[in-house]
Design an enzyme around this catalytic site. Structure first.
Site, PDB file in Angstrom:
ATOM      1  N   HIS A 103       0.822  -1.217   0.000  1.00  0.00           N
ATOM      2  CA  HIS A 103       0.000   0.000   0.000  1.00  0.00           C
ATOM      3  C   HIS A 103       0.854   1.265   0.000  1.00  0.00           C
ATOM      4  O   HIS A 103       0.364   2.339  -0.313  1.00  0.00           O
ATOM      5  CB  HIS A 103      -1.041  -0.015   1.123  1.00  0.00           C
ATOM      6  CG  HIS A 103      -0.545   0.297   2.496  1.00  0.00           C
ATOM      7  ND1 HIS A 103      -0.248  -0.679   3.422  1.00  0.00           N
ATOM      8  CD2 HIS A 103      -0.304   1.474   3.117  1.00  0.00           C
ATOM      9  CE1 HIS A 103       0.141  -0.114   4.543  1.00  0.00           C
ATOM     10  NE2 HIS A 103       0.131   1.185   4.393  1.00  0.00           N
ATOM     11  N   ASP A 128       1.154  -7.700   2.324  1.00  0.00           N
ATOM     12  CA  ASP A 128       1.280  -6.271   2.029  1.00  0.00           C
ATOM     13  C   ASP A 128       2.744  -5.836   1.863  1.00  0.00           C
ATOM     14  O   ASP A 128       3.307  -5.163   2.722  1.00  0.00           O
ATOM     15  CB  ASP A 128       0.611  -5.475   3.167  1.00  0.00           C
ATOM     16  CG  ASP A 128       0.300  -4.042   2.772  1.00  0.00           C
ATOM     17  OD1 ASP A 128       0.873  -3.563   1.775  1.00  0.00           O
ATOM     18  OD2 ASP A 128      -0.512  -3.391   3.464  1.00  0.00           O
ATOM     19  N   SER A 182       4.003   2.194   8.460  1.00  0.00           N
ATOM     20  CA  SER A 182       3.830   1.209   7.406  1.00  0.00           C
ATOM     21  C   SER A 182       5.148   0.985   6.695  1.00  0.00           C
ATOM     22  O   SER A 182       5.837   1.941   6.353  1.00  0.00           O
ATOM     23  CB  SER A 182       2.807   1.683   6.397  1.00  0.00           C
ATOM     24  OG  SER A 182       1.539   1.329   6.831  1.00  0.00           O
TER      25      SER A 182
END
Ligand code: ARG
Ligand code: GLU
Length: 717
Positions: A85, A221, A652
């Protein structure tokens, strides 16, 4: 006896501190505050292994990725891992209906196939330094805020300049502890960063927005990039002659996996937290701001989803917008619920009662801190009136694409008969480029519905005195029919079609300003902007500045009141260390979640009918044949794990590191029950979610056949 009791009390609290994994710590102070605790919890290395200016340390392997993520170097040749992402925008940029890398994934099978990404950068921390004393040198307690800020700004500029003189580095200064302390950061920025690989979204975004912010999780991810540098290993603009960057440090990869209770550490760039807010601010977020912002965004998302489900091209166009919008939407929902469940407002009130008692305990304290809470109350209740409207403007009106077009083209209104052709053509060129980029991902039908719905919500929820001329027209001329009004406006406006927009820009002369100003969409934009600037901006800015003075004092006072507590500063997108352990949790009464997931869960969720849960055939085959190679363990293929590290947006892509300093996985999310940790952390509920690195390697190797990338890495057992 009293001493003994005190001793027990203190050690009780010390123990409590030791089991709670709250905190995003400054790498500079690990030796002072954390290292003993970390080692007690299992960490085998030293503070200098994490952050050092004298030798290569972990910080040299963990750059900022783009503008809001973290990443980690895993090879001597600049190979970089981050989340899917985080690389999403880049993957989308390289995608088209023919070459749909979002859907099918992308793998460069050699360096020539790696794809450049204009605009993407990777930023390393070279060093950091506390500069509070230098900045405060000429500050006196009775100075006005304006004076204070001016002095700080001037001194900051001096210090930054001095810090990077004669180097290719850049510097920045950031306030910590709500303006009580300041630190300077020297950074090195690389801009040739190429896309190396990405799994299909059915892996990288498996579970999509449905599973987002949720545990148990099965999302792969990750995406793979490579940093390129000049021949002398310095940052350089993209060039075919650039070579893979040789990092000072890269992380080795742990193939051992984790057990419950194992030490974990996250090194990364958490963006924003507000751990020291007073109760009234938390109350407003929980009960007013979040609910309205949630409703506005829900509307926007529903419209996108509906159209994306009908049309593949639209799905690609709106993929990133949809993911971005729904991410914050879902986080706000979790945050409000979590605050309520935790009784956060009550807890803050209790602290404040204790604080007030302390602040009134001596005349000196009373003079310094006695009125803080009262002033907070006054300012927040005043602010909330304007903040509500402002939320409707930014989350409502300004989130409409048509309005953002008006906002972009508005520069043209500055031209007049004195403007030169050159000046105009510079803007024309920029707008043409912008339009190519913007309209590529624009679908008018979505925008039209959004426009109509959001202005209607604005009119229903915002005080009449903030409803501009357009709203009167809708009431009077259109009898309150927002749909009909929207139809007419989209028909008439030249802003919402690429052809008309480009034509207007091409033929632009200062005389066309009149035409622009008669466009109904531009008009609405202008009215709202004007409303904001004339009636809200100053009030909000002033109140916020009052509040930030209180914040600074309150923080200082809290530290004075609890001299034995070790405080950590709010996140501000600077490098931090969070540490904790692999841990289960009880999301509700009678239910316990294990801290691991495996590929079996992916197969369980498989549903070809639902876009987010369509498992790729190849993955199913690998599962059938248990072809996990060295990445599996006891016939299982682990996918994600949950731990108690205190993280937030910006973390992230952060490496999750084991006791020996090896890479266990990539942080990519938090659990829904724990998203209030940005405001109040709960050790029993707050978990960060990590992609097990072995699953990423399995996908790279067995699924994608890109084993050359694995060969670059150092796997350790
Ligand atoms: N919630 C994670 C974060 O805050 C992941 C967001 C991207 N994933 C998604 N399904 N939208 O960034
Ligand atoms: N997904 C978030 C990010 O992009 C990290 C999750 C969180 O907010 O903790 O930074």
């Amino acid at each position: 006896m009293r001493k003994l009791i005190l001793f027990f009390l203190i050690s009780f609290f010390a123990l409590r501190m030791a089991i709670a994994d709250e905190g995003m710590w400054l790498p500079l102070f690990l030796n002072q505050y954390n290292i003993e605790d970390m080692q007690k919890k299992g960490f085998k290395l030293t503070a200098e292994d994490i952050y050092s200016v004298n030798k290569a340390s972990m910080k040299d392997a963990v750059p900022i990725f783009g503008r809001g993520c973290t990443s980690v170097l895993v090879s001597e040749e600049g190979l970089l891992l981050t989340n899917h992402h985080c690389g999403y925008g880049q993957i989308q940029q390289h995608s088209s209906v023919e070459n749909d890398y979002l859907t099918n994934g992308f793998w460069a099978m050699n360096k020539e196939q790696e794809l450049p990404n204009p605009g993407l950068s990777v930023t390393f921390l070279v060093r950091m330094e506390e500069i509070t004393e230098q900045l405060m040198e000429n500050i006196t307690p009775n100075m006005s805020e304006t004076e204070r800020n001016a002095i700080i700004k001037q001194k900051s500029n001096e210090l930054m300049q001095k810090a990077v003189e004669g180097t290719h580095y850049s510097a920045k200064i950031k306030p910590f502890f709500l303006g009580n302390r300041y630190f300077l950061f020297v950074e090195e920025v690389f801009t040739d960063v190429r896309l190396v690989g990405a799994p299909p979204s059915a892996i990288g975004k498996f579970g999509g927005d449905t599973d987002n912010w949720m545990w148990p999780r099965h999302t792969g991810d990750f995406s793979v990039f490579r940093i390129y540098a000049s021949k002398d290993n310095k940052p350089a603009a993209y060039s075919q002659n650039n070579v893979p960057y040789k990092p000072k440090k890269h992380l080795k990869i742990s193939m051992k996996g984790v057990k419950e209770g194992d030490f974990t550490m996250v090194l990364g760039y958490p963006g924003t937290t507000q751990e020291y807010l007073p109760s009234m601010a938390v109350d407003l977020i929980e009960k007013i701001y979040n609910p309205h912002k949630i409703a506005l965004r829900q509307k926007r998302i529903d419209i996108m989803t509906f159209e994306m489900d009908k049309n593949v091209a639209v799905r690609i166009q709106y993929a990133a917008k949809h993911a971005g919008a729904s991410n914050a939407w879902k986080k706000w929902i979790g945050e409000s619920r979590g605050l309520k469940r935790l009784n956060a407002v009550e807890k803050k009130k209790n602290l404040e009662a204790e604080f007030q008692k302390w602040a009134e305990s001596t005349p000196e304290l009373k003079a310094k801190y006695g009125t803080i809470l009262e002033e907070y109350q006054k300012n927040y209740s005043e602010l909330s009136k304007y903040q509500h409207v402002s939320n409707y403007i930014f989350e409502g009106i300004f989130s409409i694409e048509a309005i953002s077009i008006a906002r972009r083209i508005d520069v043209l209104t500055e031209f007049n008969e004195n403007s030169t052709n050159e000046e105009i053509s510079v803007q024309q060129k920029k707008l043409k480029e912008w339009s190519d980029d913007f309209f590529k991902d624009y679908y008018q039908l979505i925008d039209k519905q959004t426009f109509s719905s959001l202005i209607e919500m604005y009119s229903k929820n915002v005080d009449k005195k903030y409803q501009t001329a357009t709203f009167e027209i809708i009431q009077n001329k259109y009898k309150g029919d927002f749909g009909k009004f929207t139809e007419t406006v989209f028909e008439k406006s030249f802003l919402v079609s690429k052809t008309k927009f480009d034509q207007f820009v091409n033929q632009f002369s200062y005389k066309s300003v009149k035409k622009l100003k008669s466009d109904p969409i531009w008009q609405l934009f202008y009215e709202i902007k004007d409303l904001y600037l004339t009636q809200l901006d100053e009030k909000i800015t002033n109140l916020q500045s009052e509040i930030s003075i209180l914040d600074r004092k309150y923080m200082q006072a809290l530290m004075e009141m609890q001299p034995n507590k070790i405080f950590y500063p709010d996140a501000n997108f600077t490098l931090r260390v969070s540490y904790g352990k692999v841990a289960d949790y009880m999301p509700k009464n009678g239910v316990k979640y294990l801290p691991f997931t495996t590929i079996d869960g992916i197969i369980e969720k498989d549903n070809p009918e639902i876009y987010d849960y369509k498992v790729p055939e190849k993955l199913k085959q690998l599962y059938e044949n248990k072809e996990y190679g060295k990445y599996g363990q006891n016939g299982e293929m682990n996918v994600c794990f949950a731990a108690s590290n205190h993280t937030t947006g910006g973390n992230s892509g952060s490496p999750v590191i084991d006791a020996e300093g090896n890479l266990l996985g990539l942080n990519f999310d938090r659990n829904w029950e724990g998203t209030m940790s940005d405001i109040m952390y709960d050790p029993t509920q707050c978990r960060n979610i990590t992609l097990d690195i072995r699953y990423a390697l399995f996908i790279i190797d067995k699924f994608a056949g890109a084993s050359h990338l694995i060969n670059e890495m150092e796997l350790v057992n």
